[in-house]
Design a protein around this motif. Structure first.
Motif, short mmCIF file in Angstrom:
data_model
loop_
_atom_site.label_atom_id
_atom_site.label_comp_id
_atom_site.label_asym_id
_atom_site.label_seq_id
_atom_site.Cartn_x
_atom_site.Cartn_y
_atom_site.Cartn_z
N HIS A 145 0.86 -1.19 0.00
CA HIS A 145 0.00 0.00 0.00
C HIS A 145 0.89 1.24 0.00
CE1 HIS A 145 -3.26 -2.73 1.87
NE2 HIS A 145 -3.32 -2.72 0.56
N GLU A 148 1.49 4.06 2.49
CA GLU A 148 2.10 3.63 3.76
C GLU A 148 3.61 3.60 3.53
OE1 GLU A 148 0.06 -0.12 4.39
OE2 GLU A 148 -1.88 0.83 4.11
N HIS A 220 -5.80 -0.11 -3.41
CA HIS A 220 -5.62 -0.78 -2.12
C HIS A 220 -5.97 -2.27 -2.20
CE1 HIS A 220 -5.25 -0.24 2.28
NE2 HIS A 220 -6.15 -1.21 2.38
N HIS A 254 2.81 -2.98 7.19
CA HIS A 254 1.79 -2.01 6.76
C HIS A 254 1.72 -0.82 7.71
CE1 HIS A 254 -0.76 -4.33 3.76
NE2 HIS A 254 0.12 -5.23 4.15
N GLN A 255 0.90 0.16 7.31
CA GLN A 255 0.51 1.24 8.21
C GLN A 255 -1.01 1.31 8.25
OE1 GLN A 255 4.09 3.96 6.63
NE2 GLN A 255 2.35 5.15 7.37
N GLU A 330 0.98 -3.26 11.67
CA GLU A 330 0.29 -2.05 11.22
C GLU A 330 0.71 -0.91 12.15
OE1 GLU A 330 -1.99 -1.48 8.75
OE2 GLU A 330 -2.69 -3.47 8.13
ZN LIG Z 1 -1.82 -1.50 4.25
#
Ligand SMILES: [Zn+2]
Length: 789
Positions: A145, A148, A220, A254-255, A330
């Protein structure tokens, strides 16, 4: 610039670490630090610096220079992305391990499939020898993503420390593990985001998401492709990394949003998809709990686990069906690379925790303050090295668990147990996407003499096939107040329903008649998802509506059209607002659209778009009143406009159609369909349903359901509506997934055609081309686009 005490401490420890490694490295010319570039030597800044992003070219150059200067790093290009950039991976381990990569691949292949170890009686002993020699294979994936941004930047920091440090902890990681590091699973998006970020830097729009999908087709949703394998990036990762290396641990970095926890780590919250082996759940629980404990001991705050993210959909977790744990992390986001300041009161609850309250799965509380890219990269690199430390120290345990999963998978099935499935693809399908998917996922398929296919469960990836062939019964999960707990993604993935194949479970014992051939060859890298029937070329070139606010479904639709060589033209919000419904066909020749397709997106995004002040002026305002006027004129003069799923609500409201969404505005306790497969009955006398059976499926996801109403305030009479598809009156509409309030939609319409002036409007109350998987309903969409009034 203000710095928090925590980040000062981290800076001090980082500086002392650098001086320590420098003095050690002088004694070890093999990893001479002088020769090994730091990220800033190539990027021109330290990854994590405020307002600095690297281009994909710079990232590739950095890894290339690491490969040139370090005998611990092997860097390679695995293929080309959707937009023709290099898709790359670094293999990092001790020089001794790197010299024997083929041997370690062999060990992995045998432990993954214990049948390769010989007769059952000798397998455990042989496996123990391999486990003693093997290494933990750790795949670290970054940047799928692209907004991110912390992880692709962190990949250079992780690689640099592994390549240059001689600390005992790093030495242990290099000796005991083989790290497969993918700096970005979506290289195209690195530059899409950097270009927009740099363009808007020091403007009011600094830190906003780019006004386009950051993956060419899927945005996404590129992280929802791990069983359908439609995109080249997914195919490269599966074919050239997962299926070659069978990693025991996949760390997917991820974020999340800015206002929740600072960090999520596994275990995942319920539900776990029933085909995920118990050893996988044990593995991610043990590792996640340990990492969270170590992070807390190092002073990190705001850590949660067992919340928000579930382990239900295989679309996000290839490894869970291939004997490897998916370690999702995350970290809280900032504004791309720009810092932000959060007040404690602004922190918001998510599924399973409240960031303002300490609880068994959240803590210690983060009090708010500045949050910046350096906090993100520090969190990510610390978590990654903890994960690697565990992978190295518990190498034997990880390999034993990996072998145990394989041993359970190939165990002969006892009488009465599920032995396998026969599959009968619809004879009229002009592609066998289902078989291709199963083959790419490592599933062995036997061709039976009667033309059916047979899939036995006692094979390494039988559970992957089972998950995709059986019906999902999503548990009815409620919170303390009785509200449904939302799935993280969707609730159904029954490909046999989506792809129109007859699948029959077979109980043991079962002896299939002599097979014609055993197909184990991996599928072509080019996917050929052809619908039933294949769309014929047509002189009617439909327009695909493209709002300023990007919509995933627009991208999926574009991918589908291009994959099928189906002609279309993009029509932007701006063009339609100006009444442009023609296109340049060739030099001096103008074509006219007969059909416009509105993909699934919230009605508000179509009508209002970006609000004023959110984005540069030329991108704001949506279709607005003027656009609706033009659209109406297009229809009454003879055009066809097709609306998919939520976009249908825009049509009902703005075109004042004699229809009502019977589930509009209902609370989830009354009606809820968060991505499920429903039963749909068709009026096959209508040309829109030509070539279709009387009963088919509908992919429903926050979908409207229609009822014809008189006199809605517009000028279209109710008699102009023809219902082409409806949910059954006397059967449960649910086929797979989760549906609450199903009684409310019994007998109601899901596909309607409304004539208006000389033209017509076609509303789908579902997604007929859902993520390029619902082959069963492609013909409905193509009929709608082709029919030339
Ligand atoms: Zn993500």
């Amino acid at each position: 610039m203000r710095r928090t005490f925590a980040s000062l401490l981290l800076l001090v420890s980082l500086l002392s670490f650098v001086s320590l490694t420098t003095s050690q490295d002088t004694q070890k010319p093999a990893a001479s630090r002088a020769a090994i570039p730091a990220p800033e030597d190539v990027l021109g800044f330290v990854p994590g610096d405020d307002r600095k992003l690297a281009s994909w070219k710079q990232i590739v150059e950095y890894f290339q220079r690491l490969d040139d200067s370090s005998d611990r790093v092997k860097f390679e290009t695995l293929g080309q992305t959707s937009m023709n950039k290099p898709f790359v991976m670094a293999t990092i381990s001790s020089p001794a391990n790197l010299a024997k990569l083929d041997e370690y691949k062999q060990i992995q292949a045998q432990l993954a499939d214990p049948r390769k170890l010989g007769a059952p009686a000798v397998r455990d002993k042989k496996a123990a020898e391999l486990i003693a020699r093997g290494k933990t294979i750790v795949l670290i994936t970054c940047g799928i993503h692209s907004t991110e941004v912390g992880s692709y930047l962190s990949s250079t920091l992780i690689a640099h420390r592994l390549a240059s440090s001689n600390e005992p902890e790093i030495q242990s990681i290099l000796d005991n593990t083989i790290v497969l590091l993918v700096p970005s699973l979506n290289p195209d998006g690195v530059d899409i985001v950097k270009d927009w970020y740099d363009k808007t830097l020091n403007t009011p729009f600094e830190g906003t998401d780019p006004p386009e999908l950051y993956h060419k087709y899927t945005g996404h949703d590129n992280n929802r492709d791990w069983y359908a394998f439609t995109q080249v990036e997914t195919q490269l990762t599966v074919d050239k990394i997962h299926n070659v290396w069978h990693p025991q641990i996949v760390h997917d970095i991820h974020q999340q949003g800015a206002f929740g926890s600072r960090l999520f780590l596994p275990p995942y919250m319920a539900p776990v998809e029933p085909n995920v082996p118990r050893q996988i759940v044990e593995g991610y629980t043990q590792l996640g709990d340990w990492m969270a404990g170590e992070m807390r001991a190092k002073g990190f705050e705001g850590i949660t686990n067992n919340s928000t993210y579930d382990a239900w959909s295989p679309s996000r977790a290839y490894s869970h069906y291939h004997a490897g744990v998916r370690m999702l992390s995350e970290t809280a986001s900032a504004r791309i690379a720009s810092p932000m300041t959060l007040k404690f009161e602004e922190l918001r609850s998510r599924e399973g925790y409240d960031p303002q309250k300490e609880s068994p799965n959240f803590g210690p509380v983060w009090r708010g303050g500045e949050w910046k890219l350096r906090d993100i990269t520090n969190t990510m690199t610390t978590a990654a090295f903890l994960l690697l430390k565990h992978s190295a120290e518990y190498r034997v345990q990880w390999l034993r668990r990996f072998y145990a999963i394989g041993r359970d998978a190939v165990r002969p099935r006892r009488a009465g147990e599920l032995f396998g499935f026969t599959i009968e693809p619809a004879a009229t399908n002009c592609s066998d996407m289902l078989t291709q998917i199963l083959q790419r996922g490592g599933v062995e398929i036997t061709n039976l003499p009667d033309g059916k296919k047979f899939i036995r469960m006692d094979q390494p990836y039988g559970a992957f096939a089972k998950a995709l062939l059986e019906v999902q019964k999503y548990p009815n999960l409620r919170d303390a107040e009785g509200h449904p707990i939302a799935p993280y993604d969707v609730t159904a993935h029954t490909l046999s329903l989506l792809m129109n194949a007859v699948v029959t479970p077979v109980k043991a014992p079962f002896k299939p008649a002599a097979p014609k051939a055993v197909a184990t060859k991996p599928a072509d890298t080019k996917s050929t998802a052809l619908p039933n029937p294949c769309p014929a070329p047509t002189s009617n070139v439909p327009a695909l509506y493209r709002a300023a606010m990007p919509a995933y479904d627009e991208g999926w639709t574009r991918w589908l059209f291009e994959n099928l060589s189906f002609m279309y033209r993009p029509l932007t919000e701006n063009e339609l607002r100006r009444g442009i419904t023609t296109f340049q066909l060739g030099p001096g020749v103008t074509g006219k659209y007969y059909t416009i397709l509105f993909p699934d997106q919230p009605p508000r995004n179509i009508f209002e778009g970006y609000r004023a002040g959110m984005m540069p002026n030329e991108l704001t305002g949506g279709l607005g009143e003027e656009g609706v006027k033009q659209l109406r004129a297009f229809i009454v003069q003879g055009g066809t406009v097709v609306f998919l799923n939520r976009a249908s609500e825009f049509a009902i409201d703005q075109l004042k159609l004699p229809l009502r969404n019977v589930v509009g505005g209902l609370p989830r306790t009354d009606f809820y369909v968060p991505g499920s497969i429903l039963r749909l009955e068709l009026d096959t006398t209508n040309p829109l349903a030509a070539g279709m059976p009387k009963e088919t499926i509908a992919w429903a996801e926050n979908s409207p359901v229609f009822e014809v109403v008189e006199n809605p305030g517009g000028d279209v009479p109710a008699a102009n509506v023809r219902v082409v598809g409806r949910y059954p009156q006397d059967k449960d509409p649910l086929l797979s997934g989760w549906l609450l309030g199903g009684d409310r939609i019994k007998g109601k319409a899901a596909l309607v055609e409304v004539t208006m002036g000389k033209g017509r409007v076609i509303l789908f109350g579902f997604r007929p081309q859902y993520r390029a998987q619902s082959l069963a309903t492609y013909p409905l969409l193509f009929n709608a686009l082709r029919a030339n009034p």
